[in-house]
Design a protein around this motif. Structure first.
Motif, short mmCIF file in Angstrom:
data_model
loop_
_atom_site.label_atom_id
_atom_site.label_comp_id
_atom_site.label_asym_id
_atom_site.label_seq_id
_atom_site.Cartn_x
_atom_site.Cartn_y
_atom_site.Cartn_z
N GLN A 111 -12.45 0.27 -5.77
CA GLN A 111 -11.59 0.73 -4.68
C GLN A 111 -11.03 -0.45 -3.89
O GLN A 111 -11.50 -0.75 -2.80
CB GLN A 111 -12.35 1.68 -3.76
N GLN A 112 -10.07 -1.13 -4.49
CA GLN A 112 -9.42 -2.26 -3.83
C GLN A 112 -7.94 -2.20 -4.12
O GLN A 112 -7.52 -1.60 -5.12
CB GLN A 112 -9.98 -3.59 -4.36
N GLY A 113 -7.17 -2.87 -3.27
CA GLY A 113 -5.72 -2.90 -3.46
C GLY A 113 -5.33 -3.70 -4.70
O GLY A 113 -6.14 -4.44 -5.27
N ARG A 114 -4.08 -3.56 -5.03
CA ARG A 114 -3.58 -4.16 -6.26
C ARG A 114 -3.74 -5.68 -6.27
O ARG A 114 -4.23 -6.26 -7.25
CB ARG A 114 -2.10 -3.79 -6.38
N MET B 25 0.83 -1.21 0.00
CA MET B 25 0.00 0.00 0.00
C MET B 25 0.86 1.25 0.00
O MET B 25 0.46 2.29 0.48
CB MET B 25 -0.90 -0.01 1.24
N ARG B 26 2.10 1.11 -0.49
CA ARG B 26 2.94 2.30 -0.52
C ARG B 26 2.63 3.15 -1.74
O ARG B 26 2.16 2.66 -2.76
CB ARG B 26 4.42 1.89 -0.53
N LEU B 27 2.90 4.46 -1.62
CA LEU B 27 2.64 5.37 -2.73
C LEU B 27 3.77 5.28 -3.74
O LEU B 27 4.93 5.17 -3.39
CB LEU B 27 2.54 6.80 -2.20
N LYS B 28 3.38 5.38 -5.01
CA LYS B 28 4.38 5.49 -6.07
C LYS B 28 4.99 6.89 -5.97
O LYS B 28 4.37 7.82 -5.43
CB LYS B 28 3.70 5.32 -7.43
N LYS B 29 6.13 7.06 -6.55
CA LYS B 29 6.78 8.38 -6.53
C LYS B 29 5.97 9.39 -7.34
O LYS B 29 5.40 9.05 -8.37
CB LYS B 29 8.17 8.28 -7.14
N LEU C 26 -8.36 11.14 -2.37
CA LEU C 26 -7.28 10.86 -3.33
C LEU C 26 -6.20 9.94 -2.74
O LEU C 26 -5.78 8.98 -3.40
CB LEU C 26 -6.64 12.19 -3.76
N VAL C 27 -5.76 10.21 -1.53
CA VAL C 27 -4.64 9.44 -0.99
C VAL C 27 -5.03 7.97 -0.81
O VAL C 27 -4.23 7.07 -1.05
CB VAL C 27 -4.11 10.07 0.32
N VAL C 28 -6.28 7.75 -0.45
CA VAL C 28 -6.74 6.36 -0.32
C VAL C 28 -6.66 5.66 -1.68
O VAL C 28 -6.16 4.54 -1.80
CB VAL C 28 -8.18 6.30 0.24
N ARG C 29 -7.11 6.37 -2.71
CA ARG C 29 -7.06 5.77 -4.05
C ARG C 29 -5.62 5.56 -4.51
O ARG C 29 -5.30 4.58 -5.17
CB ARG C 29 -7.81 6.65 -5.05
N MET C 30 -4.75 6.49 -4.12
CA MET C 30 -3.34 6.33 -4.48
C MET C 30 -2.73 5.13 -3.77
O MET C 30 -1.96 4.37 -4.34
CB MET C 30 -2.56 7.61 -4.15
N LYS C 31 -3.10 4.94 -2.52
CA LYS C 31 -2.57 3.79 -1.78
C LYS C 31 -3.08 2.48 -2.40
O LYS C 31 -2.37 1.49 -2.43
CB LYS C 31 -2.98 3.86 -0.31
N TYR C 32 -4.31 2.50 -2.85
CA TYR C 32 -4.84 1.31 -3.52
C TYR C 32 -4.18 1.11 -4.89
O TYR C 32 -4.29 0.04 -5.48
CB TYR C 32 -6.35 1.43 -3.71
N GLY C 33 -3.59 2.18 -5.41
CA GLY C 33 -2.99 2.08 -6.74
C GLY C 33 -4.02 2.20 -7.85
O GLY C 33 -3.75 1.85 -9.00
#
Lengths: 777, 326
Positions: B126-129, B1-5, B37-44
Motif C-alpha cells: 500500500q504505497q504510491g506509485r 494520487m489522482r484516480l485513473k478514469k 478501495l479508494v485509498v488503493r485506487m489513489k495509490y494506483g
C-alpha cells in the motif's frame, strides 16, 4: 504586575474563529487566473549519478507548459552560510537521497502534470549508498559531496574547564550511549507555493513559511532580482515546527516554472512527499560521560555526538552548536568537553525541529542524571535542586543567566504532581512482583534560548499605524505559524495604547509591506519581536502625547492610556476617548499620521559556532516536567496518563496561549518518545503516510495536563517575558523515560520506546537477575 | 494520487450487480463505503476500469431478524451495525468489533461487507506509485517477491478486518450471491489463507449478507484489539472470544484471531476438553498455548513475529478472563 489591562489575560486567539470556521485561507486555497499546477519528479534511488534526463516527451504532452531540470538553475546552491551551501533547487549531477527533487513540470491541471512526470526519462548510474551516520564517517564509505571529504557536514570540538582533572576528582563516573530516532515535524498543511513571475524581473509568491524572509533572500539570489522585486506574501500556515523555515525546492520550482511558462504556478506537495522526502529532526547518537561527587554534584560532562545530517547541511551548524550550549544548562557543569560530527548520509535532510538539537542532548543528560541518582541512592528531585543553575550564574562556556526560576519550577512541578505521595524509589520496589500494570513517576528539567542569537540578521522591526478611529495595524515580519504570536503581539500594542485586542489588526507578512524579520524559530517571536512591538507602540503613544496634553491641559508625564481612554493620572474625569484623540491628531496643526516604529535585536554579542563560547541568547527559560506512566508488563505498552509542565517563562503574556504551547509540547514529546519513527529500509521510508507514521492521537495523550507558569520577569524580554514554546518540549522525553524506570526498573536509551523494546528490556532484566542469582548460589 | 478514469455502474438489484460483475470480470471492482478501495485506487495498486457501486441496491443494508437468525446486510455501515438494537441485544461483541474499526468517520462510511472483504495489507504494497518505483514489484503488485518475508514464494499481506474475528467466533454464515443463484457458507470457509486472494468469492459472486445464529443460552463474548494508537490503526492482533452456558459448564467456546496472517483463524478447544469444569485456569493456559501455536506470522514494520505471537497469548488470556468474570 496585575494592573495590566490586556496582558496576562486569558484572551482567545484572534485567528481562532476563522480557523475554527474553516474560512482561513491557506496557500492551497489560493488561485490566480491562468494558473498552472506543478508537480515534482523525485529520485527512486538513495544515491545515483544522473547520466541523462530526457524531457522531450513530457514537453510534447498537450497541456504541459514548462518542464525544468537542475540545469535551469545554473550553479545556484543554497544553505545557512556561505560554506554550507550544498542544496540545489533540483538535483545536479547526482541524487543523494531517495525522493530528492530531479525535475518539475507545470501543466494546465494536476492530472496532466502527473502524466508528464511519467514521460520524463532519467538514466541513473546507481551508486553505493550510506544511510547510517557512523558508517558514513568510516574510511571507505560512499562519499556524498566531493568538496566535503569524509562525509563531514559539520564538526565542532570544544571544551571549558579541566575535564580530566574533574573526572579524577569525581566519586562516581558513568558513561552511556543514547539514541534519538528520526522523527518528522508533523505539520498538517503540506509545503505549498503559488508563484507568479512577471517579466522582466518581478516575483510574487505565496508560500507556507514560518520564516518567510529566508526564502525572500534565497529567491533574490537564485533569480538575480533585487529584494524590492521579491514580494513574498504569507497566507495562514498549517503548522511549521521548524519544517517551514527556509526555501525549499517546492518554492524555487514554482518560481522557475512560472518564469518559463509565463503563468502563475502552484505546487502543493502531497503528504506522502512531505513525510518521505521533506526535512526532519536530526537523529543523534549521544555518548555522554559524567562525573559527580557522591552527593550528586555534577563535576564534568564529556560528550561525543554523531548526528545524522542526511544529504545536506541545512541549519545543521546551529543544531550542533545548540546541543553544546544546552549541555551547559540547566544544571551547573563546571567542566565540559564536547565533540560532535554531523555526518552526511543518503537520507532526507535533517534540520531544526521544535528544540533544534536540544531535545536529543537533554534526553541523554537528564536520563543519565537519573541513572546516577539511582546508582548513588540519591533522591531524583534533590539531585536536580542541588545542581540547578540560578540567577547570576555564568556557564563554563560563558552563557549568562539574568533570570532563573528553575528551583521554583521544580517545586511547582513536584507539588502539582503530588510527587511525595506517588514517588517511591525503584530500589524500594524492585523486590516486589511486577503487576500487570506497573506505574511510575519521573521528573526532568530544561532550559532554552529565548530568542536564538544568530550570527547574521537578528533584528525584528515593528511598524504600528494608528488609524483615526482609534484602531491600529501592526506590521511585523514575524510570522504566526500557529503558535499564537499574532495574538500576543497585538495584545502588546493594545496594552501600550490602552485599546482593546480587537482594535488591533495584524495583517499577513508581506515582504513588500512588512519589515524584514529573521522569522519564527529559536523561540524568538514573543521576546524579540515583542520588544520591537513594545518600542513601536511606545513611539506611537509618544507621538499622541503632546496632542493629548494640550487637549487635557495636563503635563504629558501625567497622562495615561487605558480602556480606550486617555486621562490624567489621579483625575479620571479629566479624560477623552482614545478615538477622539486619534481623530483630532489627524487634523492637528498641519496634520499628522501616527506611525510608530521600533526595532530590537540582541543584547549579547554574536555566537561562535566554532568554540561555542558566549551566549546563545539574551535570556534563557527554565522548566521542569513530571510524568506519570503506566507500563503494561505483558505487552510492554507505555501510556502517559498525566503530565505536568512547570515553566519559567518570565511573564505569561497570554496564559491561555501558554497552556496551548505546553499541551502541544507534551503532544510532541509523547510522540517523539513513544509513537513516532520514520521506519526506513535502504534509504527508503516505509512510513510515508499518517497511518503508518503514527503521530499520537488524542487518545494517546495524557488525559490530564497541568500547566504552571513561573514568572520571574526577565530584564530583557518584553514585559519580562521569555520563551514558552520549545523549552517545554525539551524535558518531555527524559521525564517519561525516567518514569518508565521508576515503574519497571529498566532504562530506555534507544528511542522510540516501542512496546516490544520495553518487553525485551524486562525479559533481559529478568534473565540477568536469574543469572546473577544462580551465580551467587 | 489522482484516480485513473473508470466507468461507474449503479445496479438496483443484486442480480444486476452480479451480472455486471461477471461481465466485467477482472476489470471491475465493487464499491460500497470506498474507505479501503479508494485509498488503493489513489495509490494506483488497484486500477479498476469500472466500479460497480452497491449503494443503490435495494435492501442490502438492512439489519433484521429472519426467524431465529439475525441478518446483517453487507451494505450496513459499521456505525449502523454498532448502533443497532438487534446487534446490541443479541451479539454486542459485533458492535464492539465495529467500534474498533478505524475512527468514527470511517465507521460512518465503511460497511460491514467491506470490512469483511478488506484487502490484506502491508506497508510494501500500500504505497504510491513513485514509492513503488524504487523497488521491484511485490507479488501483490504483479511481481515475484514478498518483502514481508524475504525469500518467500507467497504473499504474506496481513488480513486486518476487525468484524471478521467477531463473526467467526459467533459462528456466522455468509450468503454469497452469483448470477446463477446463491450459496450460504460458514464464514470460516469464506476466508482463504492467501494474501493475494483472501476470500472464496468466485467470478461474478458477491457477499450479500451475514447471518448470525440465535445466541445460545448464557452467551457472552468480547473483542479485544491491540493496535499502536488508541484510534485509526489496524490491529496488530485482534482476538474475539465467545462462550455460552448457563451453569459453570461451558456449552460452547470459540476464539478467532485477526491481524496476524493472510486470513483470520479460529481456535477452538480440543473435542475432549472437560467442558463441565468451566473456564479453569488450566483451560485458559491450554487455549493461550494453542492460539500462540496456531499463529504463524511474519515480522512487519516494527512488530516481530514473536512479539505478535506474544500479544495473541495476552489477548486470548484477557478475553477469556473477561468472559470467565475474572
Amino acid at each position: 504586575m496585575s494592573d495590566y489591562a490586556v496582558l496576562g489575560k486569558r484572551l482567545p486567539r484572534v485567528d481562532g474563529p476563522v480557523k475554527a470556521a474553516g474560512s482561513a485561507r491557506f496557500t492551497d486555497d489560493l488561485s490566480l487566473p491562468g494558473m498552472l499546477h506543478g508537480k515534482i519528479l523525485r529520485s527512486p534511488h538513495p544515491h545515483a549519478r544522473i547520466l541523462r534526463i530526457d524531457t522531450t516527451r513530457a514537453e510534447q504532452l498537450p497541456g504541459v507548459r514548462a518542464v525544468i531540470v537542475g540545469e535551469d538553475f545554473g550553479d545556484y546552491r543554497y544553505g545557512l552560510r556561505a560554506d554550507t551551501r550544498d542544496e540545489y533547487p533540483l538535483a545536479r549531477g547526482k541524487v543523494r537521497y531517495l525522493g530528492e527533487e530531479v525535475a518539475a513540470v507545470a501543466a494546465v491541471d494536476e492530472d496532466t502534470a502527473l502524466e508528464a512526470l511519467e514521460l520524463i526519462r532519467v538514466d541513473y548510474e546507481v551508486l553505493p549508498a550510506v544511510t547510517d551516520p557512523e558508517e558514513a564517517l568510516l574510511e571507505g564509505a560512499p562519499q556524498l559531496h566531493d568538496d566535503k571529504p569524509g562525509n563531514i557536514s559539520v564538526h565542532m570540538k570544544t571544551g571549558f574547564g579541566d575535564v580530566d582533572e574533574a573526572f579524577r576528582q569525581a566519586d562516581y563516573v558513568r558513561e552511556d550511549r543514547f539514541y534519538s530516532q528520526s522523527v518528522l515535524h508533523g505539520f498538517l498543511e503540506p509545503n505549498a507555493a503559488l508563484a507568479h513571475w512577471e517579466a522582466p524581473n518581478r516575483i510574487t509568491i505565496w508560500a507556507s513559511k514560518q520564516s518567510p524572509y529566508f526564502l525572500y533572500r534565497n529567491l533574490s539570489n537564485c533569480f538575480n532580482v533585487p529584494l524590492s522585486n521579491v514580494r513574498l506574501i504569507q497566507p495562514y500556515i498549517g503548522g511549521g515546527f521548524g519544517g517551514k523555515n527556509g526555501g525549499y525546492p517546492v518554492d524555487f520550482c514554482a518560481v522557475m516554472l512560472s518564469k518559463k511558462s509565463g503563468r502563475p504556478v502552484k505546487i502543493v506537495l502531497t503528504m506522502e512527499e512531505v513525510l518521505s522526502s521533506h526535512r526532519r529532526r536530526h537523529p543523534m547518537i549521544v555518548r555522554l560521560k559524567t562525573g559527580v561527587r557522591k552527593d550528586g554534584t555534577i563535576l564534568a560532562h564529556d560528550c561525543r555526538i554523531i548526528a545524522d545530517g542526511g544529504a545536506g547541511t541545512g541549519v545543521g551548524p546551529s543544531t550542533i552548536a545548540n546541543a553544546f550550549y544546552f549541555l551547559n544548562l540547566p544544571y551547573v557543569v563546571p567542566n565540559v568537553r564536547y565533540e560532535a560530527f554531523r555526518a552526511y548520509t543518503n537520507r532526507p535532510i535533517s534540520v531544526a525541529q521544535r528544540g533544534n538539537g536540544i531535545q536529543q542532548i537533554r534526553y541523554a543528560a537528564d536520563v543519565q542524571l537519573e541513572m546516577i541518582a539511582h546508582d548513588l541512592g540519591l533522591d531524583p528531585v534533590r539531585i536536580r535542586q542541588k545542581n540547578a543553575v540560578y540567577t547570576g550564574y555564568r556557564t563554563a562556556s560563558g552563557m549568562n543567566i539574568h533570570s532563573c526560576g528553575l528551583q521554583e519550577t521544580i517545586t511547582g512541578a513536584v507539588r502539582a504532581a503530588e510527587w511525595d505521595t506517588h514517588y517511591r524509589p525503584w530500589r524500594e520496589k524492585e523486590n516486589e512482583p511486577l503487576g500487570r500494570i506497573a506505574t511510575g513517576v519521573g521528573i526532568a528539567c530544561n532550559s532554552f534560548q529565548s530568542g536564538a542569537r544568530l550570527t547574521g540578521h537578528n533584528c525584528c522591526t515593528a511598524v504600528i499605524k494608528v488609524h483615526e478611529d482609534g484602531t491600529a495595524s501592526l506590521l511585523t515580519g514575524s510570522t504566526d505559524s500557529g503558535q499564537g504570536s499574532e495574538t500576543v503581539l497585538a495584545m502588546i500594542v493594545a496594552e501600550v495604547l490602552g485599546i482593546r485586542l480587537e482594535d488591533v489588526f495584524v495583517p499577513q507578512t508581506d515582504s513588500t509591506v512588512t519589515p524584514v524579520d529573521p522569522g519564527s524559530f529559536g523561540s524568538r517571536v514573543s521576546s524579540t519581536a515583542g520588544n520591537a512591538v513594545l518600542i513601536a507602540a511606545r513611539d506611537a503613544r509618544q507621538q499622541l502625547l503632546p496632542v493629548a496634553a494640550e487637549l487635557l491641559k495636563a503635563a504629558p508625564e501625567a497622562i495615561e492610556f487605558r480602556d480606550c481612554k486617555v486621562f490624567v493620572r489621579g483625575a479620571p474625569d479629566k479624560a477623552l476617548r482614545f478615538r477622539d484623540l486619534t481623530r483630532q491628531t489627524v487634523a492637528w496643526g498641519s496634520g499628522t499620521s501616527i506611525i510608530g516604529q521600533g526595532s530590537w535585536g540582541q543584547t549579547v554579542p554574536p555566537m561562535n559556532f566554532e568554540t561555542g563560547e558566549g551566549d546563545a541568547s539574551g535570556a534563557y527559560s527554565f522548566g521542569t516536567q513530571a510524568a506519570w506512566v503506566e507500563v503494561d508488563t505483558r505487552t510492554g505498552r507505555v501510556t502517559v496518563p498525566r503530565m505536568v509542565v512547570a515553566h519559567d517563562l518570565g511573564f505569561a503574556l497570554n496564559p491561555l496561549a501558554v497552556e496551548g504551547q505546553h499541551e502541544g509540547s507534551i503532544a510532541g514529546g509523547v510522540g517523539h518518545t513513544i509513537y513516532e519513527h520514520c521506519v526506513e529500509e535502504n534509504g527508503q521510508n516505509l512510513t510515508p503516510n499518517l497511518t503508518a507514521y503514527g503521530l499520537p492521537t488524542v487518545y494517546d495523550l495524557p488525559r490530564e495536563m497541568v500547566s504552571l507558569s513561573i514568572e520571574t520577569i526577565d530584564p530583557v524580554g518584553a514585559f519580562g517575558a521569555k520563551e514558552s514554546g520549545e523549552g517545554t518540549q525539551v524535558s518531555t522525553i527524559p521525564a517519561i523515560v525516567n518514569a518508565i524506570h521508576n515503574a519497571i526498573g529498566v532504562w530506555i536509551t534507544d528511542l522510540p520506546v516501542t512496546p516490544e523494546k520495553v518487553l525485551k528490556a524486562l525479559r533481559d532484566k529478568k534473565a540477568q537477575a536469574k543469572a546473577t542469582a544462580e551465580g551467587q548460589s | 494520487m489522482r484516480l485513473k478514469k473508470f466507468e461507474h455502474f449503479e445496479p438496483r438489484t443484486l442480480s444486476e450487480a452480479c451480472r455486471l460483475l461477471k461481465e466485467q470480470g477482472d476489470k471491475a471492482a465493487l464499491i460500497a463505503g470506498g474507505t479501503d478501495l479508494v485509498v488503493r485506487m489513489k495509490y494506483g495498486v488497484t486500477q479498476p476500469q469500472c466500479l460497480i457501486n452497491l449503494k443503490k441496491v435495494e435492501g442490502l443494508g438492512s439489519i433484521a431478524l429472519v426467524g431465529e437468525n439475525l441478518h446483517v446486510g453487507a451494505l450496513a455501515t459499521l456505525t449502523q451495525v454498532r448502533c443497532s438494537d438487534l446487534v446490541l441485544e443479541r451479539c454486542p461483541m459485533l458492535a464492539e468489533a465495529a467500534l474498533a474499526v478505524g475512527a468514527a468517520q470511517l465507521q460512518n462510511m465503511g460497511t460491514i461487507g467491506g470490512n469483511i472483504c478488506l484487502e490484506p495489507r502491508c506497508w510494501y504494497f500500500q504505497q504510491g506509485r513513485s514509492w513503488r518505483q524504487a523497488r521491484p514489484d511485490c507479488f501483490k503488485n504483479g511481481g515475484s517477491v514478498c518483502y514481508m518475508a524475504k525469500g518467500s514464494r507467497r504473499c504474506h499481506a496481513l488480513y486486518c478486518g476487525d468484524t471478521a474475528a467477531a463473526l467467526l467466533a459467533l459462528g456466522a454464515k455468509v450468503r454469497l450471491v452469483n448470477p446463477g443463484g446463491e450459496r450460504i457458507v460458514p464464514i470460516e470457509e469464506f476466508f482463504v489463507d492467501d494474501g493475494m486472494r483472501h476470500t472464496d468469492l468466485q467470478p461474478g459472486e458477491l457477499l450479500a449478507e451475514v447471518i448470525l445464529p440465535a445466541p445460545l443460552p448464557g452467551q457472552r463474548g468480547t473483542y479485544l484489539k491491540y493496535r499502536k494508537r488508541g484510534a485509526l490503526d489496524f490491529p496488530i492482533a485482534g482476538v474475539a472470544a465467545v462462550m455460552s452456558g448457563t451453569t459453570a459448564a461451558i456449552a460452547r467456546l470459540r476464539i478467532a484471531i485477526t491481524g496476524v496472517g493472510s486470513s483470520p483463524l479460529v481456535v477452538a478447544p480440543p473435542p475432549d476438553y472437560p467442558s463441565e469444569a468451566g473456564l479453569t485456569p488450566a483451560l485458559i493456559d491450554l487455549l493461550v498455548e494453542m492460539a500462540r501455536k496456531q499463529t504463524r506470522t511474519v515480522s512487519h514494520m516494527e512488530v516481530s513475529a514473536s512479539y505478535r505471537k506474544e500479544l495473541v497469548g495476552v489477548l486470548v488470556r484477557d478475553a477469556l478472563e473477561k468472559l470467565g468474570g475474572a
